[in-house]
Design a protein around this motif. Structure first.
Motif, PDB file in Angstrom:
ATOM      1  N   ILE A  65       0.724  -1.229   0.023  1.00 35.10           N
ATOM      2  CA  ILE A  65      -0.185   0.039  -0.045  1.00 35.10           C
ATOM      3  C   ILE A  65       0.964   1.231  -0.105  1.00 35.10           C
ATOM      4  CG2 ILE A  65      -2.079  -1.255   1.257  1.00 35.10           C
ATOM      5  CD1 ILE A  65      -0.809   0.082   3.718  1.00 35.10           C
ATOM      6  N   LEU A  66       2.054   1.148   0.288  1.00 42.45           N
ATOM      7  CA  LEU A  66       2.818   2.514   0.641  1.00 42.45           C
ATOM      8  C   LEU A  66       3.844   2.574  -0.669  1.00 42.45           C
ATOM      9  CD1 LEU A  66       4.015   2.293   4.393  1.00 42.45           C
ATOM     10  CD2 LEU A  66       2.085   3.469   3.369  1.00 42.45           C
ATOM     11  N   SER A  67       4.554   1.712  -0.969  1.00 38.75           N
ATOM     12  CA  SER A  67       5.670   1.573  -2.017  1.00 38.75           C
ATOM     13  C   SER A  67       5.317   1.045  -3.280  1.00 38.75           C
ATOM     14  CB  SER A  67       7.233   1.096  -1.458  1.00 38.75           C
ATOM     15  OG  SER A  67       7.359   2.077  -0.270  1.00 38.75           O
ATOM     16  N   SER A  68       5.637   1.352  -4.374  1.00 38.85           N
ATOM     17  CA  SER A  68       5.524   0.680  -5.735  1.00 38.85           C
ATOM     18  C   SER A  68       6.430  -0.177  -5.624  1.00 38.85           C
ATOM     19  CB  SER A  68       5.401   1.656  -6.953  1.00 38.85           C
ATOM     20  OG  SER A  68       6.542   2.407  -7.170  1.00 38.85           O
ATOM     21  N   PRO A  69       6.384  -1.145  -6.770  1.00 36.44           N
ATOM     22  CA  PRO A  69       7.460  -2.259  -7.075  1.00 36.44           C
ATOM     23  C   PRO A  69       8.559  -1.454  -7.481  1.00 36.44           C
ATOM     24  CG  PRO A  69       5.079  -3.035  -7.725  1.00 36.44           C
ATOM     25  CD  PRO A  69       4.952  -1.691  -7.407  1.00 36.44           C
ATOM     26  N   ASP A  70       8.371  -0.253  -8.674  1.00 38.37           N
ATOM     27  CA  ASP A  70       9.493   0.528  -8.925  1.00 38.37           C
ATOM     28  C   ASP A  70      10.425   1.244  -7.996  1.00 38.37           C
ATOM     29  OD1 ASP A  70       8.778  -0.426 -11.416  1.00 38.37           O
ATOM     30  OD2 ASP A  70       7.791   1.364 -12.164  1.00 38.37           O
ATOM     31  N   GLN A  71       9.580   1.682  -7.005  1.00 38.70           N
ATOM     32  CA  GLN A  71      10.200   2.515  -6.025  1.00 38.70           C
ATOM     33  C   GLN A  71      11.152   1.602  -5.122  1.00 38.70           C
ATOM     34  OE1 GLN A  71       6.591   4.159  -4.398  1.00 38.70           O
ATOM     35  NE2 GLN A  71       7.133   6.331  -4.785  1.00 38.70           N
TER      36      GLN A  71
END
Length: 299
Positions: free
Chosen positions: A244-250
């Motif tokens: 919910i917080l960080s995207s896979p790319d991040q």
């Protein structure tokens, strides 16, 4: 005569930090007299040491001791008006360093690893980076559901407003739903539960946080790339593409910035943010054990 500061100490159910702050902790020990290794677990926002009960139920069977302490400013802080607030993120970092040294004293010549979940991942990352390869470093760190960035874009104005409010009215409070502009009952944290639903079941739930605390977390996020570049010990990422917080790319970007010669990233595609409470928790625990064994034997 001025009162002398209390020295750091590890008691049976609570511990004393560098500044005399007393906080509870939990431990799960193997049946053997000497553990193969020790895992210090650091929980996330509105979490508690008890969140790591699954590690406590599994790792000691394989010879690993698990220690987990409650963060100051969270739901088990004995000072009620300090719950949901923090003076500075440096306090969290110094707490981990102090607890680490106390546990090392309990288990000399035993490898010690840090397991940080969510906010705990930030605390582990930055504390490890600041130690600059001290000889008493952790032997490796595990960043579970690492906060590598925020899916929600925070505008420069909104961030300026947050920092300004933190400086002028530091105890002003917001819920996570207010901050994100969403209904907390719709924030998915496991494959079957939401943040709102999960927090109704936990007595350590905090309904709102000071802007000072939120601003301090934002400062740690800003410094993530620099901290990642300073790491040299082995690093394991445990992540979900559904976080919910960080995207896979991040998450992938932060992982690529880690300069440790030994690092690994594992994905759990059927899970969400709270990996140890979701459908793949047995896989997480097994992968963690295998990594600990491999890392321990290469010391």
């Amino acid at each position: 005569m001025p009162k002398l500061p209390t020295r750091p100490a590890l008691h049976e159910q609570d511990w004393v930090s560098y500044d005399g702050k007393v906080m509870p902790y939990q431990k799960w020990l193997p049946g053997t007299t000497k553990p193969r290794g020790v895992v210090i677990a650091v929980h996330g926002l509105s979490g508690a040491a008890s969140d790591f009960w699954f590690l406590g139920a599994t790792l000691p069977k394989d010879g690993y001791a698990v220690y987990a302490y409650d963060l100051r400013g969270q739901g088990h802080d004995p000072v009620l008006n300090q719950r949901g607030d923090i003076g500075s993120s440096v306090q969290w970092l110094r707490d981990l360093e102090t607890f680490h040294l106390l546990v090392r004293r309990q288990h000399p010549k035993t490898p010690v690893f840090w397991y940080g979940e969510s906010l705990g991942s930030l605390i582990c990352l930055h504390t490890a980076a600041n130690r600059l390869n001290d000889r008493r470093d952790p032997d490796g760190i595990i960043l579970a559901s690492p906060v590598a960035g925020l899916k929600m874009t925070v505008s420069h104005f909104r961030r300026w407003l947050l920092d300004t409010t933190a400086a002028l009215l530091p105890r002003t409070r917001f819920s996570l739903g207010d901050l994100a502009g969403v209904d907390e009952s719709k924030i998915q944290v496991t494959s079957t539960t939401t943040h709102g639903g999960q927090m109704q079941k936990t007595e350590h739930h905090i309904s709102s946080f000071s802007v000072r605390l939120l601003s301090e977390i934002g400062g740690l996020l800003d410094e993530n790339p620099d901290a990642a570049k300073r790491l040299r010990m082995p690093v394991l990422f445990l992540a979900s593409p559904n976080d919910i917080l960080s995207s896979p790319d991040q998450i992938q970007r932060l992982f690529s910035q880690i300069k440790s010669p030994t690092k690994r990233l594992l994905w759990y595609n059927r899970s969400y943010h709270l990996l140890l409470h979701d459908v793949q928790r047995a896989e997480v625990s097994l992968d963690l054990f295998r990594w600990l064994e491999k890392t321990r034997t290469k010391r």
